[in-house]
Every structure is written in C-alpha cells, then in structure tokens.
Write a protein that holds these residues in place. Structure first.
Motif, PDB file in Angstrom:
ATOM      1  N   ALA A 119      -7.188   1.213  -2.036  1.00 10.40           N
ATOM      2  CA  ALA A 119      -7.114   1.636  -0.696  1.00 10.40           C
ATOM      3  C   ALA A 119      -8.641   1.755  -0.235  1.00 10.40           C
ATOM      4  O   ALA A 119      -8.630   1.380   1.040  1.00 10.40           O
ATOM      5  CB  ALA A 119      -6.340   2.847  -0.490  1.00 10.40           C
ATOM      6  N   LEU A 130      -3.703  11.049   3.844  1.00  9.72           N
ATOM      7  CA  LEU A 130      -2.516  10.235   3.345  1.00  9.72           C
ATOM      8  C   LEU A 130      -2.477   9.916   2.174  1.00  9.72           C
ATOM      9  O   LEU A 130      -3.663   9.753   1.434  1.00  9.72           O
ATOM     10  CB  LEU A 130      -2.675   8.885   4.217  1.00  9.72           C
ATOM     11  N   SER A 131      -1.313   9.830   1.425  1.00  2.00           N
ATOM     12  CA  SER A 131      -1.366   9.565   0.070  1.00  2.00           C
ATOM     13  C   SER A 131      -1.045   8.023  -0.257  1.00  2.00           C
ATOM     14  O   SER A 131      -0.422   7.386   0.344  1.00  2.00           O
ATOM     15  CB  SER A 131      -0.496  10.258  -0.739  1.00  2.00           C
ATOM     16  N   VAL A 132      -1.742   7.385  -1.121  1.00  3.39           N
ATOM     17  CA  VAL A 132      -1.352   6.041  -1.548  1.00  3.39           C
ATOM     18  C   VAL A 132      -1.489   6.119  -3.095  1.00  3.39           C
ATOM     19  O   VAL A 132      -1.837   6.786  -3.826  1.00  3.39           O
ATOM     20  CB  VAL A 132      -2.711   5.101  -1.299  1.00  3.39           C
ATOM     21  N   LEU A 152      -7.873  10.191   2.140  1.00  7.51           N
ATOM     22  CA  LEU A 152      -7.086   9.368   1.370  1.00  7.51           C
ATOM     23  C   LEU A 152      -6.643  10.323   0.002  1.00  7.51           C
ATOM     24  O   LEU A 152      -7.918  10.582  -0.695  1.00  7.51           O
ATOM     25  CB  LEU A 152      -7.392   8.110   1.066  1.00  7.51           C
ATOM     26  N   GLN A 157      -4.698  10.188  -4.168  1.00  7.06           N
ATOM     27  CA  GLN A 157      -3.815   9.351  -4.946  1.00  7.06           C
ATOM     28  C   GLN A 157      -2.715   9.985  -5.249  1.00  7.06           C
ATOM     29  O   GLN A 157      -2.836  11.128  -5.930  1.00  7.06           O
ATOM     30  CB  GLN A 157      -4.641   8.833  -6.263  1.00  7.06           C
ATOM     31  N   MET A 217       0.705  -1.058   0.090  1.00  9.57           N
ATOM     32  CA  MET A 217       0.180   0.095  -0.049  1.00  9.57           C
ATOM     33  C   MET A 217       0.850   1.170  -0.133  1.00  9.57           C
ATOM     34  O   MET A 217       0.531   2.252  -0.553  1.00  9.57           O
ATOM     35  CB  MET A 217      -0.857  -0.006   1.147  1.00  9.57           C
ATOM     36  N   ASN A 218       2.164   1.421   0.585  1.00  7.73           N
ATOM     37  CA  ASN A 218       2.988   2.300   0.656  1.00  7.73           C
ATOM     38  C   ASN A 218       2.285   3.556   0.903  1.00  7.73           C
ATOM     39  O   ASN A 218       2.617   4.713   0.318  1.00  7.73           O
ATOM     40  CB  ASN A 218       3.524   2.497  -0.664  1.00  7.73           C
ATOM     41  N   THR A 219       1.406   3.571   2.185  1.00  4.20           N
ATOM     42  CA  THR A 219       0.831   4.819   2.719  1.00  4.20           C
ATOM     43  C   THR A 219       1.959   5.898   3.173  1.00  4.20           C
ATOM     44  O   THR A 219       2.836   5.763   3.844  1.00  4.20           O
ATOM     45  CB  THR A 219      -0.113   4.347   3.745  1.00  4.20           C
ATOM     46  N   GLU A 220       1.605   7.144   2.750  1.00  6.75           N
ATOM     47  CA  GLU A 220       2.519   8.046   3.230  1.00  6.75           C
ATOM     48  C   GLU A 220       1.975   9.436   3.808  1.00  6.75           C
ATOM     49  O   GLU A 220       0.690   9.584   3.113  1.00  6.75           O
ATOM     50  CB  GLU A 220       3.530   8.650   2.161  1.00  6.75           C
TER      51      GLU A 220
END
Ligand code: ZN
Length: 142
Positions: free
Chosen positions: A94, A86-88, A134, A136, A6-9
């Motif tokens: 997500a 949070l970006s995904v 969330l 993108q 997922m690499n959520t930042e």
C-alpha cells in the motif's frame, strides 16, 4: 480507479479530545458505543480509548504530552477528527502504491502503533486535508 486487490477497509476514526472521561459521556453514554480498551502510548504522548462501532472503531485520543502530535494538534486546532485509519492486507504494498501515485508519506516504512499493529501515515497535504493512517490487518496484538 483503485489498486486491484488492495481491499482497503475503514479501521477507525481518531478523534482528538481534551479528556477521555468527559468524551465518554458523548460517545459511550449518549451514542451507545461500547468501550473496548484504554491504553497509554508513551512514545506518542497519548492516552487512547477504543470504542466499537460496527466492524470499525472510534479512537479517542487524549494527549499526555502537550508537545506530542496530538497535544500540538489540540493546541492548534482544538478538538475534532485527527485522522482516519484504513486497513490493508499488505502495508508495504500500500505504501509503494501511495508513493507511485505521488503521495507524500510521513512514514517511509511501517512502524509499530497502538496495539502492536504495523502502521504508516500519509501526509494530509496529499490526501485533501485528512491525515490518513494505514494499518496492516491481521497483525497480532502485542
Ligand atoms: Zn489511529
């Protein structure tokens, strides 16, 4: 355990303020963040100032409409943290993961937010009292 890949930042922290101009005294002049842009988002009834904070941003939100989401938040709770974004890399995936985990979604499908990014909100009742946006990553700015 997170969802693999997922690499959520952290993208930004949104702060509801009465007046961007006076909030800039604290966030730009005193804390030294640099102002990237100010834009008005009429659909959301809000004026938005983005300040760079390392790879992330602080987003100051000033209501232009007392009946918009930020106007209502300010009236009910006063100034303060409004949401965390949070970006995904894959927003539909997500949202599917959030739904599968039983979270309540405010947006069932992605919509266009500030800067032309695809975004969707999760209900704070599902995320322990914090409104989560969330977004993108890698969407072109319109
Ligand atoms: Zn935001």
């Amino acid at each position: 355990m997170g969802v693999r890949g997922m690499n959520t930042e952290l993208d930004h922290i949104g702060i509801a303020v009465r007046e961007i101009e006076s909030a800039l005294v604290a966030y730009r002049e005193a804390l030294g963040l640099s102002l990237d842009a100010i834009e008005t988002v009429p659909e959301q009834g809000v004026k938005v100032a983005m300040l760079a904070l390392g790879p992330a941003h602080i987003e100051l939100l000033e209501p232009t409409d007392p009946d918009g989401p930020v106007g209502k938040f300010l009236a009910a709770r006063g100034e303060g943290i409004h949401h965390i974004s949070l970006s995904v890399p894959d927003l539909p995936a997500a949202l599917a993961a959030a739904r599968a985990a039983g979270l309540r979604l405010i947006d069932e499908t992605p919509r266009t937010g500030a800067g032309g990014k695809l975004i969707a909100f999760l209900h704070p009742k599902s995320t322990h009292g914090v409104l989560i946006e969330l977004s993108q990553r890698g969407e072109p700015r319109s």
